[in-house]
Design a protein around this motif. Structure first.
Motif, PDB file in Angstrom:
ATOM      1  N   HIS A 242     -25.553   1.703  37.395  1.00  0.00           N
ATOM      2  CA  HIS A 242     -24.897   2.966  37.736  1.00  0.00           C
ATOM      3  C   HIS A 242     -25.869   4.116  37.968  1.00  0.00           C
ATOM      4  O   HIS A 242     -25.514   5.090  38.584  1.00  0.00           O
ATOM      5  CB  HIS A 242     -23.923   3.360  36.624  1.00  0.00           C
ATOM      6  N   THR A 243     -27.061   4.013  37.456  1.00  0.00           N
ATOM      7  CA  THR A 243     -28.013   5.095  37.644  1.00  0.00           C
ATOM      8  C   THR A 243     -29.371   4.534  38.009  1.00  0.00           C
ATOM      9  O   THR A 243     -29.728   3.425  37.642  1.00  0.00           O
ATOM     10  CB  THR A 243     -28.184   5.927  36.351  1.00  0.00           C
ATOM     11  N   VAL A 244     -30.116   5.329  38.761  1.00  0.00           N
ATOM     12  CA  VAL A 244     -31.461   4.955  39.149  1.00  0.00           C
ATOM     13  C   VAL A 244     -32.429   5.872  38.425  1.00  0.00           C
ATOM     14  O   VAL A 244     -32.492   7.056  38.698  1.00  0.00           O
ATOM     15  CB  VAL A 244     -31.641   5.090  40.683  1.00  0.00           C
ATOM     16  N   LYS A 245     -33.168   5.323  37.441  1.00  0.00           N
ATOM     17  CA  LYS A 245     -34.017   6.147  36.605  1.00  0.00           C
ATOM     18  C   LYS A 245     -35.497   5.930  36.878  1.00  0.00           C
ATOM     19  O   LYS A 245     -36.295   6.824  36.694  1.00  0.00           O
ATOM     20  CB  LYS A 245     -33.730   5.863  35.125  1.00  0.00           C
ATOM     21  N   MET A 246     -35.847   4.707  37.252  1.00  0.00           N
ATOM     22  CA  MET A 246     -37.253   4.389  37.420  1.00  0.00           C
ATOM     23  C   MET A 246     -37.446   3.709  38.768  1.00  0.00           C
ATOM     24  O   MET A 246     -36.497   3.225  39.367  1.00  0.00           O
ATOM     25  CB  MET A 246     -37.733   3.477  36.278  1.00  0.00           C
ATOM     26  N   ALA A 247     -38.702   3.668  39.200  1.00  0.00           N
ATOM     27  CA  ALA A 247     -38.965   3.070  40.496  1.00  0.00           C
ATOM     28  C   ALA A 247     -40.200   2.204  40.423  1.00  0.00           C
ATOM     29  O   ALA A 247     -41.080   2.435  39.599  1.00  0.00           O
ATOM     30  CB  ALA A 247     -39.149   4.157  41.535  1.00  0.00           C
ATOM     31  N   PRO A 248     -40.320   1.257  41.332  1.00  0.00           N
ATOM     32  CA  PRO A 248     -39.213   0.759  42.141  1.00  0.00           C
ATOM     33  C   PRO A 248     -38.290  -0.145  41.323  1.00  0.00           C
ATOM     34  O   PRO A 248     -38.694  -0.712  40.315  1.00  0.00           O
ATOM     35  CB  PRO A 248     -39.905  -0.028  43.250  1.00  0.00           C
ATOM     36  N   LYS A 249     -37.056  -0.259  41.776  1.00  0.00           N
ATOM     37  CA  LYS A 249     -36.059  -1.086  41.111  1.00  0.00           C
ATOM     38  C   LYS A 249     -35.537  -2.091  42.124  1.00  0.00           C
ATOM     39  O   LYS A 249     -35.284  -1.744  43.282  1.00  0.00           O
ATOM     40  CB  LYS A 249     -34.922  -0.208  40.591  1.00  0.00           C
ATOM     41  N   LEU A 250     -35.402  -3.336  41.708  1.00  0.00           N
ATOM     42  CA  LEU A 250     -34.941  -4.379  42.616  1.00  0.00           C
ATOM     43  C   LEU A 250     -33.643  -4.978  42.085  1.00  0.00           C
ATOM     44  O   LEU A 250     -33.603  -5.551  40.998  1.00  0.00           O
ATOM     45  CB  LEU A 250     -35.991  -5.494  42.756  1.00  0.00           C
ATOM     46  N   TYR A 251     -32.579  -4.859  42.885  1.00  0.00           N
ATOM     47  CA  TYR A 251     -31.312  -5.489  42.565  1.00  0.00           C
ATOM     48  C   TYR A 251     -31.354  -6.908  43.112  1.00  0.00           C
ATOM     49  O   TYR A 251     -31.658  -7.117  44.300  1.00  0.00           O
ATOM     50  CB  TYR A 251     -30.157  -4.686  43.169  1.00  0.00           C
ATOM     51  N   MET A 252     -31.026  -7.878  42.271  1.00  0.00           N
ATOM     52  CA  MET A 252     -31.327  -9.256  42.634  1.00  0.00           C
ATOM     53  C   MET A 252     -30.495 -10.252  41.841  1.00  0.00           C
ATOM     54  O   MET A 252     -29.777  -9.886  40.915  1.00  0.00           O
ATOM     55  CB  MET A 252     -32.812  -9.523  42.381  1.00  0.00           C
ATOM     56  N   ILE A 253     -30.589 -11.509  42.231  1.00  0.00           N
ATOM     57  CA  ILE A 253     -30.103 -12.645  41.467  1.00  0.00           C
ATOM     58  C   ILE A 253     -31.176 -13.714  41.637  1.00  0.00           C
ATOM     59  O   ILE A 253     -31.613 -13.977  42.763  1.00  0.00           O
ATOM     60  CB  ILE A 253     -28.712 -13.123  41.938  1.00  0.00           C
ATOM     61  N   PRO A 254     -31.659 -14.326  40.566  1.00  0.00           N
ATOM     62  CA  PRO A 254     -32.845 -15.184  40.676  1.00  0.00           C
ATOM     63  C   PRO A 254     -32.723 -16.350  41.643  1.00  0.00           C
ATOM     64  O   PRO A 254     -33.712 -16.753  42.256  1.00  0.00           O
ATOM     65  CB  PRO A 254     -33.041 -15.680  39.236  1.00  0.00           C
ATOM     66  N   TYR A 255     -31.506 -16.919  41.804  1.00  0.00           N
ATOM     67  CA  TYR A 255     -31.417 -18.112  42.642  1.00  0.00           C
ATOM     68  C   TYR A 255     -31.394 -17.810  44.138  1.00  0.00           C
ATOM     69  O   TYR A 255     -31.518 -18.703  44.970  1.00  0.00           O
ATOM     70  CB  TYR A 255     -30.207 -18.968  42.252  1.00  0.00           C
ATOM     71  N   SER A 256     -31.225 -16.552  44.521  1.00  0.00           N
ATOM     72  CA  SER A 256     -31.203 -16.180  45.937  1.00  0.00           C
ATOM     73  C   SER A 256     -32.544 -16.470  46.600  1.00  0.00           C
ATOM     74  O   SER A 256     -33.598 -16.089  46.104  1.00  0.00           O
ATOM     75  CB  SER A 256     -30.871 -14.691  46.069  1.00  0.00           C
ATOM     76  N   ALA A 268     -47.552 -11.261  43.678  1.00  0.00           N
ATOM     77  CA  ALA A 268     -48.834 -11.330  44.381  1.00  0.00           C
ATOM     78  C   ALA A 268     -49.494  -9.958  44.475  1.00  0.00           C
ATOM     79  O   ALA A 268     -50.727  -9.845  44.458  1.00  0.00           O
ATOM     80  CB  ALA A 268     -48.634 -11.913  45.775  1.00  0.00           C
ATOM     81  N   LEU A 269     -48.682  -8.921  44.560  1.00  0.00           N
ATOM     82  CA  LEU A 269     -49.205  -7.547  44.631  1.00  0.00           C
ATOM     83  C   LEU A 269     -49.434  -6.951  43.243  1.00  0.00           C
ATOM     84  O   LEU A 269     -49.936  -5.827  43.131  1.00  0.00           O
ATOM     85  CB  LEU A 269     -48.216  -6.660  45.401  1.00  0.00           C
ATOM     86  N   ASN A 270     -49.025  -7.697  42.210  1.00  0.00           N
ATOM     87  CA  ASN A 270     -49.175  -7.238  40.822  1.00  0.00           C
ATOM     88  C   ASN A 270     -48.449  -5.910  40.591  1.00  0.00           C
ATOM     89  O   ASN A 270     -48.959  -5.000  39.932  1.00  0.00           O
ATOM     90  CB  ASN A 270     -50.656  -7.104  40.444  1.00  0.00           C
ATOM     91  N   LEU A 271     -47.208  -5.824  41.130  1.00  0.00           N
ATOM     92  CA  LEU A 271     -46.411  -4.609  40.980  1.00  0.00           C
ATOM     93  C   LEU A 271     -45.529  -4.685  39.742  1.00  0.00           C
ATOM     94  O   LEU A 271     -45.073  -5.760  39.356  1.00  0.00           O
ATOM     95  CB  LEU A 271     -45.508  -4.419  42.203  1.00  0.00           C
ATOM     96  N   ASP A 272     -45.282  -3.544  39.161  1.00  0.00           N
ATOM     97  CA  ASP A 272     -44.356  -3.430  38.045  1.00  0.00           C
ATOM     98  C   ASP A 272     -43.021  -2.946  38.604  1.00  0.00           C
ATOM     99  O   ASP A 272     -42.880  -1.784  38.983  1.00  0.00           O
ATOM    100  CB  ASP A 272     -44.900  -2.446  37.008  1.00  0.00           C
ATOM    101  N   VAL A 273     -42.047  -3.840  38.666  1.00  0.00           N
ATOM    102  CA  VAL A 273     -40.751  -3.533  39.257  1.00  0.00           C
ATOM    103  C   VAL A 273     -39.654  -3.848  38.240  1.00  0.00           C
ATOM    104  O   VAL A 273     -39.675  -4.891  37.596  1.00  0.00           O
ATOM    105  CB  VAL A 273     -40.520  -4.360  40.543  1.00  0.00           C
ATOM    106  N   GLU A 274     -38.710  -2.920  38.101  1.00  0.00           N
ATOM    107  CA  GLU A 274     -37.576  -3.164  37.219  1.00  0.00           C
ATOM    108  C   GLU A 274     -36.551  -4.028  37.942  1.00  0.00           C
ATOM    109  O   GLU A 274     -36.127  -3.712  39.055  1.00  0.00           O
ATOM    110  CB  GLU A 274     -36.925  -1.836  36.807  1.00  0.00           C
TER     111      GLU A 274
END
Length: 461
Positions: A242-256, A268-274
């Motif tokens: 419901h809220t976007v507090k931090m970035a970047p954030k990825l909406y996902m489902i693992p099997y997709s 591979a880019l060593n990014l910290d993503v919520e």
């Protein structure tokens, strides 16, 4: 010497390239193929393009690029720098254009072919309600994209407009874009028709019109009573959505599959993503909260700290590499190398992913228990294409790992669950998969793959 374009006028992808070339004042040497005579299947053309598609561009130095989206972005980058706004260098704007291009290759064009194929090749003579539904879903998405915008990707015309107008003007021949139902789409089409470069669309479109009208005896009415648009279901998402507090954030489902490709890129880019999971089986992707972020209601969807939203895995991966990559190896900046990666991404989006979903979506969501022989043959054809791409190459776009490998491995390993890859028949693919499995971030594909395998195998006989 001008680049050579192998083409046929009625083809929407060809017309998109011709519009682009006219917009930047580039003269192309046109070589028309006779598809009915099988010119595209002759050995001399297969050496140029093993996928045997049009358009195919050949540069003076012999470099070859196919897939209209890859060709258009390449031509703008090399020959159209005076009209950079057609494919902007600014990352956020470019990412939106890329997403719209992938919408065309993965949604709009395949659905147009789904309607056109039985009419053009199998003797079907009427437009049925299911055809109307397919077309209306495309128009409804575009109506959302154009909300508050003059053009498909924002305030300026881009190659996304050229790509989509070629397909939408063709789709309109089968199922009309009704102004009272899709006013924004109709207004956009009229604006496109007023442009000088639109002339490059007219000849092929008229040829298509004549052919289609000669085959159709009945055209389904497209009034409000039979309007089919994507439904919006009132489903509550988990509180974190419901809220976007931090970035970047990825909406996902693992099997997709697209999510898995994106997760490999992030690692591979060593990014910290919520990561925020969206339960597709519970239809959370159709909630009003989610469709406000992404009217196409797909995963993955990326939300940056400043509120910038981007969907489509191919566009997300390219954007992440361009913005956060320490180098450009995963998505090279050199124009011809990038064009090859782009072509492979659209191959995954337009060929591999749809053919995979054609099998697994009915199995998972509709209780289908078998895979048809036609579906198996379509998958094997895709394997044959990829086998050719990998001849003489360690990776799908050349000598180095790119985001194209991440995208394609997610689909190929899913295909393998239902149509196992024979190592003897496809040695290049088999060896490539083994190389991918050794990558330090491959586990992000394996985890979701194991989940989808369980869903598939428990439903298939």
């Amino acid at each position: 010497m001008a680049p050579t374009l192998y083409m046929v006028y009625p083809s929407p992808p060809v017309r998109a390239v011709l519009i682009t070339a006219k917009a930047i004042g580039l003269e192309l040497e046109l070589k028309e193929l006779n598809l009915t005579e099988g010119d595209h299947l002759k050995p001399e053309f297969l050496k140029i393009n093993p996928q045997h598609t049009v358009p195919t561009l050949v540069e003076e130095d012999g470099s070859v690029i196919w897939d209209s989206h890859a060709i258009m972005t390449y031509l703008i980058s090399k020959y159209g720098q005076h009209k950079e706004s057609l494919y902007p260098k600014e990352l956020l704007k470019r990412a939106i254009v890329d997403q719209r291009l992938h919408f065309e290759s993965g949604i709009a064009f395949p659905r147009m072919l789904q309607i056109a194929g039985p009419i053009m090749r199998k003797g079907k003579t009427s437009i049925e309600p299911d055809d109307v539904k397919l077309a209306h879903e495309v128009y409804a998405f575009l109506e959302k994209f154009l909300d508050g915008k003059k053009w498909i990707a924002g305030s300026h015309i881009t190659v996304a407009d050229y790509s989509l107008i070629s397909t939408i003007s063709t789709l309109d021949l089968f199922v009309s874009v009704e102004e009272n139902i899709f006013p924004k789409v109709k207004t956009w089409m009229k604006k496109m028709e007023s442009l000088g470069e639109y002339e490059a669309n007219r000849k092929g479109l008229e040829m298509s019109r004549e052919t289609i009208e000669s085959k159709l005896t009945k055209k389904q009415s497209t009034n409000k009573s039979n309007l089919m648009v994507p439904s919006i279901v009132n489903v509550q998402l988990s509180p974190t959505l419901h809220t976007v507090k931090m970035a970047p954030k990825l909406y996902m489902i693992p099997y997709s599959q697209p999510v898995r490709a994106t997760l490999m890129t992030i690692k591979a880019l060593n990014l910290d993503v919520e990561l925020v999971e969206v339960n597709l089986l519970n239809r959370e992707q159709f909630s009003s909260n989610y469709t406000k972020l992404n009217p196409q209601h797909s995963v993955p969807t990326l939300v940056e700290e400043d509120g910038f939203v981007l969907w489509d895995s191919h566009a997300i991966m390219a954007y992440l590499v361009d913005k956060y990559g320490k180098d450009d190896s995963l998505y090279p900046k050199e124009l011809q190398a990038r064009a090859i990666v782009t072509q492979r991404l659209h191959f995954e989006n337009g060929i591999l992913f749809p053919r995979t979903m054609d099998i697994i979506r009915p199995v998972i969501y509709q209780g289908v228990k078998t895979v048809s022989s036609a579906q198996i043959e379509a998958v094997k054809e895709a394997y044959n294409f990829l086998e050719k791409f990998l001849e003489g190459n360690e990776w799908v776009a050349g000598k180095s790992v790119t985001v194209a490998d991440f995208s394609i491995i997610s689909s190929i390993t899913t295909m393998d669950v239902v149509v196992p890859i024979d190592a003897k028949a496809y040695p290049n693919i088999y060896s490539w998969i083994k190389r991918c499995e050794k990558l330090p971030y491959y586990n992000l594909n394996k985890k979701g793959l194991d989940e989808i395998r369980v869903l598939i195998e428990r439903n298939l006989k």
